[in-house]
Write a protein that holds these residues in place. Structure first.
Motif, PDB file in Angstrom:
ATOM      1  N   GLU A 192     -52.445 -20.849  35.947  1.00  0.00           N
ATOM      2  CA  GLU A 192     -51.917 -19.525  36.287  1.00  0.00           C
ATOM      3  C   GLU A 192     -50.556 -19.310  35.630  1.00  0.00           C
ATOM      4  O   GLU A 192     -50.248 -18.224  35.154  1.00  0.00           O
ATOM      5  CB  GLU A 192     -51.805 -19.399  37.807  1.00  0.00           C
ATOM      6  CG  GLU A 192     -51.318 -18.036  38.273  1.00  0.00           C
ATOM      7  CD  GLU A 192     -51.196 -17.934  39.782  1.00  0.00           C
ATOM      8  OE1 GLU A 192     -50.969 -16.813  40.272  1.00  0.00           O
ATOM      9  OE2 GLU A 192     -51.325 -18.976  40.476  1.00  0.00           O
ATOM     10  N   ASP A 193     -49.732 -20.332  35.622  1.00  0.00           N
ATOM     11  CA  ASP A 193     -48.413 -20.277  34.991  1.00  0.00           C
ATOM     12  C   ASP A 193     -48.222 -21.584  34.215  1.00  0.00           C
ATOM     13  O   ASP A 193     -48.072 -22.654  34.826  1.00  0.00           O
ATOM     14  CB  ASP A 193     -47.325 -20.112  36.063  1.00  0.00           C
ATOM     15  CG  ASP A 193     -45.933 -19.924  35.472  1.00  0.00           C
ATOM     16  OD1 ASP A 193     -45.661 -20.497  34.396  1.00  0.00           O
ATOM     17  OD2 ASP A 193     -45.124 -19.219  36.075  1.00  0.00           O
TER      18      ASP A 193
ATOM     19  N   ARG B   9     -44.997 -23.717  35.072  1.00  0.00           N
ATOM     20  CA  ARG B   9     -45.057 -24.467  36.329  1.00  0.00           C
ATOM     21  C   ARG B   9     -46.072 -25.599  36.232  1.00  0.00           C
ATOM     22  O   ARG B   9     -45.873 -26.680  36.794  1.00  0.00           O
ATOM     23  CB  ARG B   9     -45.410 -23.530  37.483  1.00  0.00           C
ATOM     24  CG  ARG B   9     -44.331 -22.491  37.767  1.00  0.00           C
ATOM     25  CD  ARG B   9     -44.608 -21.671  38.993  1.00  0.00           C
ATOM     26  NE  ARG B   9     -44.553 -22.475  40.212  1.00  0.00           N
ATOM     27  CZ  ARG B   9     -44.560 -21.958  41.441  1.00  0.00           C
ATOM     28  NH1 ARG B   9     -44.604 -20.639  41.605  1.00  0.00           N
ATOM     29  NH2 ARG B   9     -44.524 -22.737  42.498  1.00  0.00           N
TER      30      ARG B   9
ATOM     31  N   SER C 279     -53.188 -20.343  29.401  1.00  0.00           N
ATOM     32  CA  SER C 279     -52.921 -19.527  30.588  1.00  0.00           C
ATOM     33  C   SER C 279     -54.143 -18.722  31.026  1.00  0.00           C
ATOM     34  O   SER C 279     -54.942 -18.266  30.208  1.00  0.00           O
ATOM     35  CB  SER C 279     -51.761 -18.566  30.321  1.00  0.00           C
ATOM     36  OG  SER C 279     -52.128 -17.612  29.334  1.00  0.00           O
TER      37      SER C 279
ATOM     38  N   PHE D  51     -54.214 -15.917  34.204  1.00  0.00           N
ATOM     39  CA  PHE D  51     -53.541 -15.354  35.368  1.00  0.00           C
ATOM     40  C   PHE D  51     -54.166 -13.998  35.712  1.00  0.00           C
ATOM     41  O   PHE D  51     -55.114 -13.548  35.035  1.00  0.00           O
ATOM     42  CB  PHE D  51     -52.030 -15.229  35.130  1.00  0.00           C
ATOM     43  CG  PHE D  51     -51.668 -14.482  33.870  1.00  0.00           C
ATOM     44  CD1 PHE D  51     -51.400 -13.118  33.894  1.00  0.00           C
ATOM     45  CD2 PHE D  51     -51.581 -15.154  32.655  1.00  0.00           C
ATOM     46  CE1 PHE D  51     -51.059 -12.436  32.740  1.00  0.00           C
ATOM     47  CE2 PHE D  51     -51.238 -14.478  31.487  1.00  0.00           C
ATOM     48  CZ  PHE D  51     -50.986 -13.117  31.530  1.00  0.00           C
TER      49      PHE D  51
ATOM     50  N   ASP E 297     -50.606 -21.838  40.641  1.00  0.00           N
ATOM     51  CA  ASP E 297     -49.224 -22.277  40.850  1.00  0.00           C
ATOM     52  C   ASP E 297     -49.108 -23.316  41.968  1.00  0.00           C
ATOM     53  O   ASP E 297     -48.293 -24.235  41.891  1.00  0.00           O
ATOM     54  CB  ASP E 297     -48.341 -21.073  41.180  1.00  0.00           C
ATOM     55  CG  ASP E 297     -48.163 -20.150  39.985  1.00  0.00           C
ATOM     56  OD1 ASP E 297     -48.577 -20.535  38.881  1.00  0.00           O
ATOM     57  OD2 ASP E 297     -47.627 -19.034  40.160  1.00  0.00           O
TER      58      ASP E 297
END
Length: 286
Positions: free
Chosen positions: A42-43, A46, A62, A64, A90
């Motif tokens: 998602e990120d 992170r 990625s 998201f 995340d």
């Protein structure tokens, strides 16, 4: 290869990650992230913190909320060529108030195997420490952002007999609790903040008590709210004779005053005092 030139499809792993403390990552999850061809996250920034912590060098891409449809199609194409892919969000379990659903659906549609790798979940962690009966519960994700929509939501769960787990933004928490109290009246709530992190906090109490505590200072971090079930019962659910008999016994045999007897019965039968007063008044009229 299978059947001559047929390519065996890859596997998509849905991997739960820590909701705060990196040490809550499972051994199996680490092994999967190390073994796949690609990690979708998602990120990516992170994700890199988690991957670096466990020496995982798998390439990352990625996926998201705003590119979920397009990117899921791309990843599905890779899976069809035999590449194994893991998806992480995340924090916590993908697909639970987080992206992941589209990728899973596309994989299923294309006959690709989906394997869940369980782990941390704020919902389950919160329920385990709440002290509220959770043999059954409902999880409704984030509370609606506007006051009007929140009140409509609370109205819809007014008589829910199961615990309700919700997520809320720190900046809307106080106003959300105010709407909750307006619609539901006083109710027991558990607020869990920053679960598994350094400043983890669990606060239990009535809505009014919780609001007073929050008003004393700013609230930061991820918020999980667990609302106790509606414990009221309609008078029709309780035989009138049972209530009157208990009232008589407590006054004559137990030496209780009328008020104390009603208070005791309300606790024993789990019904509001007001309903017992109405029943007694009705019996007197008869």
């Amino acid at each position: 290869m299978q059947n001559g030139d047929e390519v065996k499809t890859g596997v998509v792993y849905i991997v739960a990650t820590p909701i705060g403390n990196l040490k809550d990552m499972t051994i199996r999850g680490i092994e999967v992230l190390k073994g796949v061809h690609l990690v979708a996250a998602e990120d990516t920034r992170r994700a890199r913190i988690l991957l670096d912590a466990y020496g995982i060098t798998t390439p990352v891409t990625s996926l998201f909320e705003h590119n979920e449809d397009k990117k899921s199609a791309v990843l599905t194409s890779l899976l069809l060529t035999g590449k194994d892919i893991a998806y992480i969000t995340d924090a916590g379990t993908p697909g639970i108030s987080d992206p992941g659903y589209v990728l899973v659906r596309q994989a299923i549609k294309n006959g690709i195997r989906v394997i869940p790798i369980p782990g941390a979940s704020a919902v389950i962690a919160g329920l385990s420490a709440a002290g509220i009966p959770a043999g059954s519960f409902i999880f409704d994700g984030y509370i609606p952002p506007s006051s009007a929509k929140r009140k409509k939501y609370y109205e819809g769960v007014r008589h829910e007999k199961r615990a309700i787990v919700l997520y809320e933004s720190p900046r809307r928490l106080l106003s959300s609790l105010a709407d909750m109290k307006e619609v539901l009246g006083e109710r027991q709530v558990v607020m869990l903040r920053e679960l598994t992190k350094v400043f983890e906090e669990i606060v239990r109490g009535g809505i009014t008590e919780l609001m007073a505590r929050i008003a004393q200072g700013s609230v930061r971090g991820e918020i999980t709210l667990i609302l106790s079930p509606d414990r009221t019962k309609a008078v029709a659910e309780i035989p009138e004779t049972a209530v009157i008999r208990r009232l008589f016994d407590k006054k004559t045999k137990g030496g209780c005053s009328g008020r104390d007897a009603i208070d005791a019965i309300a606790r024993e039968l789990d019904i509001p005092r007001k309903q017992i007063y109405e029943l007694v008044f009705s019996e007197k009229k008869k």
